[in-house]
Design a protein around this motif. Structure first.
Motif, PDB file in Angstrom:
ATOM      1  N   GLU A   1       0.832  -1.194   0.000  1.00  0.00           N
ATOM      2  CA  GLU A   1       0.000   0.000   0.000  1.00  0.00           C
ATOM      3  C   GLU A   1       0.875   1.256   0.000  1.00  0.00           C
ATOM      4  O   GLU A   1       1.814   1.368   0.777  1.00  0.00           O
ATOM      5  CB  GLU A   1      -0.878   0.000   1.253  1.00  0.00           C
ATOM      6  N   ASN A   2       0.566   2.160  -0.934  1.00  0.00           N
ATOM      7  CA  ASN A   2       1.271   3.450  -1.050  1.00  0.00           C
ATOM      8  C   ASN A   2       2.748   3.310  -1.419  1.00  0.00           C
ATOM      9  O   ASN A   2       3.552   4.200  -1.115  1.00  0.00           O
ATOM     10  CB  ASN A   2       1.138   4.264   0.241  1.00  0.00           C
ATOM     11  N   SER A   3       3.115   2.205  -2.058  1.00  0.00           N
ATOM     12  CA  SER A   3       4.492   2.076  -2.557  1.00  0.00           C
ATOM     13  C   SER A   3       4.788   3.188  -3.560  1.00  0.00           C
ATOM     14  O   SER A   3       3.904   3.651  -4.296  1.00  0.00           O
ATOM     15  CB  SER A   3       4.685   0.720  -3.244  1.00  0.00           C
ATOM     16  N   HIS A   4       6.054   3.595  -3.594  1.00  0.00           N
ATOM     17  CA  HIS A   4       6.488   4.638  -4.516  1.00  0.00           C
ATOM     18  C   HIS A   4       7.472   4.040  -5.511  1.00  0.00           C
ATOM     19  O   HIS A   4       8.535   3.547  -5.128  1.00  0.00           O
ATOM     20  CB  HIS A   4       7.151   5.788  -3.738  1.00  0.00           C
TER      21      HIS A   4
ATOM     22  N   GLN B   1      -2.591  -0.998 -12.940  1.00  0.00           N
ATOM     23  CA  GLN B   1      -2.702  -2.299 -12.288  1.00  0.00           C
ATOM     24  C   GLN B   1      -2.589  -2.220 -10.768  1.00  0.00           C
ATOM     25  O   GLN B   1      -2.972  -3.156 -10.075  1.00  0.00           O
ATOM     26  CB  GLN B   1      -1.618  -3.243 -12.828  1.00  0.00           C
ATOM     27  N   HIS B   2      -2.061  -1.126 -10.273  1.00  0.00           N
ATOM     28  CA  HIS B   2      -1.830  -1.019  -8.829  1.00  0.00           C
ATOM     29  C   HIS B   2      -2.321   0.347  -8.348  1.00  0.00           C
ATOM     30  O   HIS B   2      -1.530   1.287  -8.182  1.00  0.00           O
ATOM     31  CB  HIS B   2      -0.347  -1.231  -8.514  1.00  0.00           C
ATOM     32  N   PRO B   3      -3.622   0.466  -8.109  1.00  0.00           N
ATOM     33  CA  PRO B   3      -4.244   1.774  -7.850  1.00  0.00           C
ATOM     34  C   PRO B   3      -3.735   2.503  -6.608  1.00  0.00           C
ATOM     35  O   PRO B   3      -3.940   3.711  -6.498  1.00  0.00           O
ATOM     36  CB  PRO B   3      -5.728   1.425  -7.697  1.00  0.00           C
ATOM     37  N   SER B   4      -3.082   1.806  -5.698  1.00  0.00           N
ATOM     38  CA  SER B   4      -2.665   2.485  -4.461  1.00  0.00           C
ATOM     39  C   SER B   4      -1.272   3.075  -4.536  1.00  0.00           C
ATOM     40  O   SER B   4      -0.864   3.822  -3.638  1.00  0.00           O
ATOM     41  CB  SER B   4      -2.736   1.505  -3.281  1.00  0.00           C
ATOM     42  N   ILE B   5      -0.499   2.758  -5.573  1.00  0.00           N
ATOM     43  CA  ILE B   5       0.898   3.193  -5.600  1.00  0.00           C
ATOM     44  C   ILE B   5       1.039   4.559  -6.266  1.00  0.00           C
ATOM     45  O   ILE B   5       0.142   5.030  -6.972  1.00  0.00           O
ATOM     46  CB  ILE B   5       1.804   2.174  -6.312  1.00  0.00           C
TER      47      ILE B   5
ATOM     48  N   PHE C   1      15.201  12.129  -3.459  1.00  0.00           N
ATOM     49  CA  PHE C   1      13.969  11.712  -2.795  1.00  0.00           C
ATOM     50  C   PHE C   1      14.037  10.207  -2.555  1.00  0.00           C
ATOM     51  O   PHE C   1      14.873   9.506  -3.141  1.00  0.00           O
ATOM     52  CB  PHE C   1      12.703  12.098  -3.576  1.00  0.00           C
ATOM     53  N   GLN C   2      13.166   9.747  -1.705  1.00  0.00           N
ATOM     54  CA  GLN C   2      13.137   8.322  -1.375  1.00  0.00           C
ATOM     55  C   GLN C   2      12.011   7.627  -2.123  1.00  0.00           C
ATOM     56  O   GLN C   2      10.970   8.218  -2.428  1.00  0.00           O
ATOM     57  CB  GLN C   2      12.963   8.128   0.129  1.00  0.00           C
ATOM     58  N   CYS C   3      12.240   6.351  -2.424  1.00  0.00           N
ATOM     59  CA  CYS C   3      11.226   5.536  -3.082  1.00  0.00           C
ATOM     60  C   CYS C   3      11.399   4.095  -2.621  1.00  0.00           C
ATOM     61  O   CYS C   3      12.342   3.761  -1.894  1.00  0.00           O
ATOM     62  CB  CYS C   3      11.335   5.633  -4.600  1.00  0.00           C
TER      63      CYS C   3
END
Length: 439
Positions: free
Chosen positions: A204-207, A227-231, A342-344
């Motif tokens: 969830e919320n991956s960047h 394909q991944h609506p939360s990222i 930035f971080q990911c």
């Protein structure tokens, strides 16, 4: 299919093959078709290092389409009556009417991959999977005779040697990553993106960060967002944004088979100028439909405030470092020259491909025999490696031919015609040669 049998199988060491093909991707499948249709008497084998047929499996994104017409399949431009046309594939799959109802010249990449696989299965008795070529050596004769090529294979833990009168190298493309970047569970090239996600699904919320401005980069961004609506996705592109590919009709004729003759006969500097002028037909460019689709999605996010796609334009990737469970990405912004960080969670490089060269497989005698132009081996009009001596081994290589044959070198557009040209050249060369008493 006998893929499972071929996993432990290898070519016959006690025979001399007429033709050995290195690699069994689309280019050498087209060659296999041409050999069967033009020269069915030839004794042929193909060596493939993978354990099954695979074509960019990590990039078979849903909704991604081919960038060439289905008529530019593996055979139609050479022989439209062939069993191996895409039309006949549709007919055998009972989808011909349904496909025609789409009114679309551009199949999905998933469907074209299935077409390639359908063709490949019909040559399973000639293909040796899980066999890797590690060395190619010239084999001479006790008395006057034409040289053979000795091909050393790695088959599991064993090494085997086979002989052939001719060899065609078409081992495809290899991914390009920035210098110093090491692939990991969080860092990958786009050609492995689907497999990577299967191994390490986004949370969830991956960047995700996608580096690159070409078609594969844009497709990766679209795939991740759809394909991944939360990222969330950040795209790092070196231009102001995604640039449309030039696929206008007149310019698109640069991929026509008859253009190869004019390109090959032109001086080196003219060829380089043409490649530079029309790079946007193939490199660092995106189908306009996809550009517009991404922009519409990005605009709607400005309206809703749900900012999932960010674009770092006029920027270049510099480095990546592991920081705890995350990655710190550093990039430079061309307008102000500053470095930004930035971080990911995941980093995807859509930074292109380069043809696999044959040079590292050749022994020193073969290397010294070759003629070079600007560091690359020179090729005849029919893709034969040129040597200093009069009578040389029959050695062909197609992946390195962009410099001599034009932009179609690594593309599907000219594979059917090229395969026929190579087979006809082989027949002519072999008709005047004899092979006996090998040392």
């Amino acid at each position: 299919m006998n893929f499972n049998n071929n996993l432990i199988d290898s070519p016959d060491e006690n025979k001399v093959y007429d033709v050995i093909g290195i690699g069994f991707g689309p280019s050498n499948i087209a060659l296999a078709i041409a050999l069967r249709e033009i020269a069915p008497h030839m004794n042929v084998a193909f060596i493939e290092s993978k354990n099954h047929f695979s074509w960019h499996s990590g990039m078979l994104f849903e909704n991604a389409t081919m960038q060439v017409s289905f008529l530019k399949d593996l055979v139609s431009f050479r022989n439209p009556r062939s069993h191996f046309t895409f039309i006949n594939y549709l007919y055998e799959k009972k989808r011909l009417a349904a496909f025609s109802n789409k009114k679309d010249f551009f199949p999905s990449r998933i469907e074209f991959n299935d077409y390639f696989k359908w063709c490949a299965e019909k040559f399973s008795e000639q293909v040796y999977y899980d066999n890797k070529v590690i060395r190619i050596t010239r084999r001479n004769y006790i008395e006057e005779g034409h040289p053979l090529l000795e091909v050393q294979l790695q088959v599991g833990t064993e090494k085997k040697t086979i002989l052939t009168k001719a060899l065609i190298h078409s081992a495809g493309l290899q991914p390009v990553m920035p210098e110093g970047v090491i692939p990991s569970e969080q860092v990958t090239h786009v050609h492995q993106l689907i497999e990577q996600i299967k191994k390490s699904p986004p949370t969830e919320n991956s960047h995700y960060v996608v580096v690159g401005g070409g078609q594969s980069a844009a497709e990766a961004v679209e795939f991740l967002l759809d394909q991944h609506p939360s990222i969330k996705v950040t795209a790092i592109v070196s231009r102001f944004g995604y640039t449309p590919a030039d696929d206008s009709p007149f310019v698109n004729e640069i991929f026509d088979p008859n253009v190869v003759d004019d390109f090959y006969s032109a001086p080196y500097q003219v060829r380089q100028n043409i490649l530079n002028l029309h790079a946007s037909t193939n490199y660092a460019a995106v189908d306009l439909d996809l550009v517009e689709s991404l922009y519409r999605g990005w605009y709607e996010e400005q309206v809703t405030g749900n900012h999932r796609l960010s674009i770092e334009r006029l920027s270049r990737f510099q480095s990546v470092q592991k920081q705890g469970e995350r990655l710190q990405v550093t990039f430079s912004h061309q307008l102000n020259g500053g470095l930004h960080h930035f971080q990911c969670d995941h980093l995807v490089f859509a930074t292109g491909f380069t043809p696999r060269n044959i040079d590292h497989l050749l022994d020193e005698n073969l290397k010294s025999c070759l003629r070079y132009e600007e560091g690359l081996p020179m090729l005849s009009r029919h893709y034969q490696l040129l040597c200093h001596e009069g009578v040389a081994p029959l050695l062909y290589s197609v992946g390195i031919s962009e410099n001599t044959h034009g932009l179609t070198a690594t593309l599907i557009s000219n594979m059917a015609i090229r395969a026929g040209e190579i087979v006809e050249d082989l027949l002519e060369e072999l008709s005047g040669r004899h092979y006996d008493q090998a040392v």
